[in-house]
Structures are given as C-alpha cells and as structure tokens.
Write an enzyme that holds these catalytic residues in place. Structure first.
Site, PDB file in Angstrom:
ATOM      1  CG  HIS A 188      -0.395   0.214   2.517  1.00 39.88           C
ATOM      2  ND1 HIS A 188      -0.076  -0.810   3.374  1.00 39.88           N
ATOM      3  CD2 HIS A 188      -0.088   1.348   3.180  1.00 39.88           C
ATOM      4  CE1 HIS A 188       0.405  -0.312   4.494  1.00 39.88           C
ATOM      5  NE2 HIS A 188       0.415   1.003   4.399  1.00 39.88           N
ATOM      6  CG  ASP A 221       0.086  -4.220   2.823  1.00 40.35           C
ATOM      7  OD1 ASP A 221       0.265  -3.598   1.761  1.00 40.35           O
ATOM      8  OD2 ASP A 221      -0.048  -3.644   3.928  1.00 40.35           O
ATOM      9  CB  SER A 304       3.198   1.880   5.955  1.00 36.27           C
ATOM     10  OG  SER A 304       1.970   1.765   6.602  1.00 36.27           O
TER      11      SER A 304
END
Length: 461
Positions: A188, A221, A304
């Site tokens: 992402h 992911d 992230s």
C-alpha cells in the site's frame, strides 16, 4: 491488521478486540482515504461477508472497503508527502480490517512541519549553564544498546515517496534487502505508483534515488522496489527469525511517522499470530491478510513498510498497521499510536520478497475451498457456492482430496485455532505451497481431522 491506514470502528471479532485498519498514503495509493495524516478510519463491516475463493485470495468484490473513502472524509489517507512543505493531494485509500483485529494502515505522513521555539534565559544575572568542552572524550555506546542498534540500522532504511501519474502521493518507509538495490516495503506504500507513477527513496544521509517497482503482492501487502543507479555501498539489514520471537521480547521500530523521517521508537512484542485483514477502501476492494506480530512500539502513519527490529538489530517484521481510537491526532484529523501496532512477520515477508524479485508475481498457498468471511467466532465455514458461481470446493484440489465438503466448519489449522474465514486465510498464507497441514473441522456436530498438501496460486487476480 494492515499497515498504515486507519479505519472506522469495526465490530470486534470473537477472539480479540477490534483493531483499526491501515490505509496507504492519503489518497496516494489511489485507494487510501483522503487526508494529510497517514492512517484512515475503517468503515463498519457488513453483516454478511461474501465468500473468499479457496479461503485464500482474492475476496469477492462485494467485500466492503475499510477505509474512509472519498475526499474530505474524516479519515486521513494512509500517507502524506514527507516533505515538510505543503502536503500533496491524497486520494481515498482504505484501511485494514482484521478478522480478529481491525488495524489501520500506517503508510503516509502528515504534510507540514512541526515548529518549535528555543527559550532564551533573560535573567539579568546571566545564565549559569555550563557547556561541555567539544574536545572532551565522546560518549561511546555499546552495540547492543538501542542507540547502537539504531546507529547501525538507520543507514539501511529509506523514506519512500510514491506519486501517481495525476500528482497524488504519500510517504512510507522501506529497508535495504540486498546489495543489488532492492528495497522491501508495503504494497500500500507504493500502490499509487504502480500504473506509471513515480517513486523515490531517500536515505538518512540525504541521498535520494529514483526507484521502480519490481513486484507487489496485494494479498500479503508486501512490495519490492529497486533503486535506479543504486550505490555500491548498500548494507542490507540482517533478517531475524520471526518464528522464534517471544512475547515480551524488545522491539525497535524505524520509520517516518507523520513525515518525520528516520524516527526510532521502542517497545516489546505484545502478542503473536494476530489475524488481520485489510482493504484499500475502493469499490473493487481486495483484502490483505496476515498473522501479525503485535507491538507497543509507537507506530504512526508514515511507519508503513519500515522494519521492526529485535534487540540485536535483526528485522523480525514489517510495520504495517495500528489500532486507533478514532479521529483526531496531530492536527490532521487522523489518529496516532495508542500502543497497538502490527507487523508482517519477516519469515513470510522474506519468502514473498524473494518470489517478487524472482518472477515479479506473488505465489499464494491455498486449500482449494471458498470460506465465508463473516466473523462468526465458530470457525471458517466452507460456503455452499464459490464466487461467480464456481464450486465451493475445487475439484481435485487439496480440500477435495481431503474429503472436505460445503458446510464443513474448519476450527483448526495444525495447532492454531481458527475462528473465522479471514483467520484461516491468514494462517494458510503463513505457509508455502507444498506444505503439509492438518485441518480440524466439524460436520453435523462431529469433529474430524484431515491432512492435506497446500496447492499454489500465482498472482493477485
């Protein structure tokens, strides 16, 4: 849980408290909720969840997006430009939803700088502060201290800026995987740059490189990018063994929370095997699943894709999601860390990264059966019918050979308790195709066990 996107409250799963979901950079991924902050709130989970083919990937299109979609929504996008100036526009990219925990993706950061003031002593008597002599012996810190670990790891981490072809973008983090210039991060984090966008990676010393996507896995992911004209002095971070991690072990997280690059925070492993599912918040939402490491190290939007290290400095996970209490936080309308962060175990991420470098496509393990994604708390029930009218149990697949039928409820995979479809998917994906597993299931109230060999499926579609 998923990384960096925040989400609206989701009904708690039977075995664990609800966790917010993570969304990618604000609007950058083109799916993350809009906003300057990195996380985005998750929308409520529907009462009825469609079946996921093969209990693996991808979940049906009907699967709801978990992030605040739409510009101007209460939830900020998963990422924000890491440049301190005005943040770039963000698209609504959704957050993460966990079967047991619903976490928010923490990819992006908040645009805009943080101000500070230096107070001067105006006492007429003058200052009594004594400055140390710069020529004095410098303080030396042992390699095993947090400062020592950070000093070694920081030069091998990068702040990633992803920009779509329409100018939207956000930030995340990544770390050096090998000497060839491959950087591992979250899917992402780079999603906005997948279709003709732009990627850059900036090291703590200020060196900035253009990068290209080598491969990305929506379901896991995980993504791998490669630096263009990579320097010859890259030092890959050592990879640990996430299977040997114990609750209570010390953790060190590195990332760019709210755009503040090269931030180091510490904590412990709070729990293992937390089932987490994430969504990008789009109408054609596909979910990501993981059996996550939970940590109380402070993780915020922008973290992230960054490494979660153990006390020796080895990577044990990829920071991906956080639990949040709601909106508000740092003036962005997005929430920050409350001590509930989630990371993809490095053993799984390493396998995925190697596949992406080798073929550019992810490979998923599967049992060949569609299961309900509804959090019933009783197990993962094989549906009566698969997606698009296909058979719920794939003919000749692992589940079929093991004698499983529609209506059977899977309650264990090896020694791991299965309380929902998403939990089963996350556990299956911790394995590789070809692995042998034992399935415990109930049929007409009677418990049965069966052994099967996991099959393989290539690609996200």
């Amino acid at each position: 849980m998923s990384t960096e996107n925040e989400g609206n409250a989701v009904p708690p799963a039977p075995s664990a408290p609800p966790v917010p979901m993570a969304s990618p950079t604000a609007s950058p991924q083109g799916h993350a909720p809009e906003g300057n902050a990195p996380t985005a709130p998750l929308p409520p989970v529907p009462q009825e969840t469609p079946a996921a083919p093969d209990g693996s990937w991808p979940p049906p299109p009907a699967t709801p997006a978990y992030g605040d979609g739409g510009a101007g929504g209460p939830g900020a996008a998963w990422g924000a430009s890491y440049q301190q100036p005005a943040p770039k526009p963000r698209s609504g990219r959704g957050g993460l939803v966990a079967a047991i925990l619903v976490a928010a993706l923490v990819a992006g950061g908040l645009g805009g700088g943080l101000g500070y003031t230096l107070a001067k002593d105006r006492d007429d008597r003058g200052s009594t502060t004594v400055s140390s002599d710069s020529s004095a012996a410098q303080i030396k810190r042992a390699p095993g201290t947090i400062a020592g670990v950070a000093a070694r790891a920081l030069p091998s981490t990068v702040t990633i800026e992803a920009e779509s072809n329409n100018g939207e973008g956000g930030t995340g983090t990544g770390f050096v995987f090998d000497t060839q210039g491959h950087i591992v991060t979250n899917n992402h984090v780079v999603a906005d740059a997948v279709d003709g966008g732009k990627l850059t990676a900036t090291f703590p010393n200020g060196r900035k490189y253009d990068a290209e996507i080598v491969g990305h896995a929506q379901g896991y992911d995980v993504a791998v990018v490669k630096l263009k004209n990579a320097p010859s002095d890259l030092k890959p971070l050592a990879l640990g063994d996430s299977d040997k991690v114990a609750v209570g072990d010390e953790t060190i997280a590195i990332g760019a929370p709210f755009g503040l690059s090269n931030t180091v925070t510490t904590g412990i492993i709070s729990a293992k095997n937390r089932p987490v599912a994430s969504s990008d918040g789009s109408s054609s939402s596909k979910a990501s699943y993981m059996s996550a490491l939970q940590t109380d190290a402070s993780i915020n939007p922008g973290n992230s894709g960054g490494p979660l290290l153990d006390a020796s400095g080895a990577v044990i996970g990829i920071n991906s999601a956080i639990q949040s209490t709601g909106s508000g936080g740092f003036g962005s309308g997005q929430s920050g860390s409350i001590g509930l962060g989630f990371a993809i175990p490095i053993n799984q991420a390493k396998y995925v990264a190697q596949q992406l470098i080798k073929t550019g496509k992810p490979v998923y393990a599967k049992i060949g059966a569609s299961v309900s994604l509804e959090d019933s708390g009783d197990g993962a029930q094989i549906t009566e019918q698969g997606t698009s009218g296909s058979a719920a149990v794939e003919s000749g697949g692992p589940a079929d050979k093991a004698g499983l039928k529609p209506g059977d409820v899977i309650t264990k995979l090896d020694d791991h308790v299965i309380d929902s479809g998403p939990t089963l998917i996350g556990e299956i994906w911790t394995h590789k195709p070809g692995d042998k597993v034992t399935i415990t299931y109930k049929r007409s109230g009677q418990e049965h066990t069966a052994q099967l060999t996991l099959a393989a499926r290539e690609g996200d579609s």
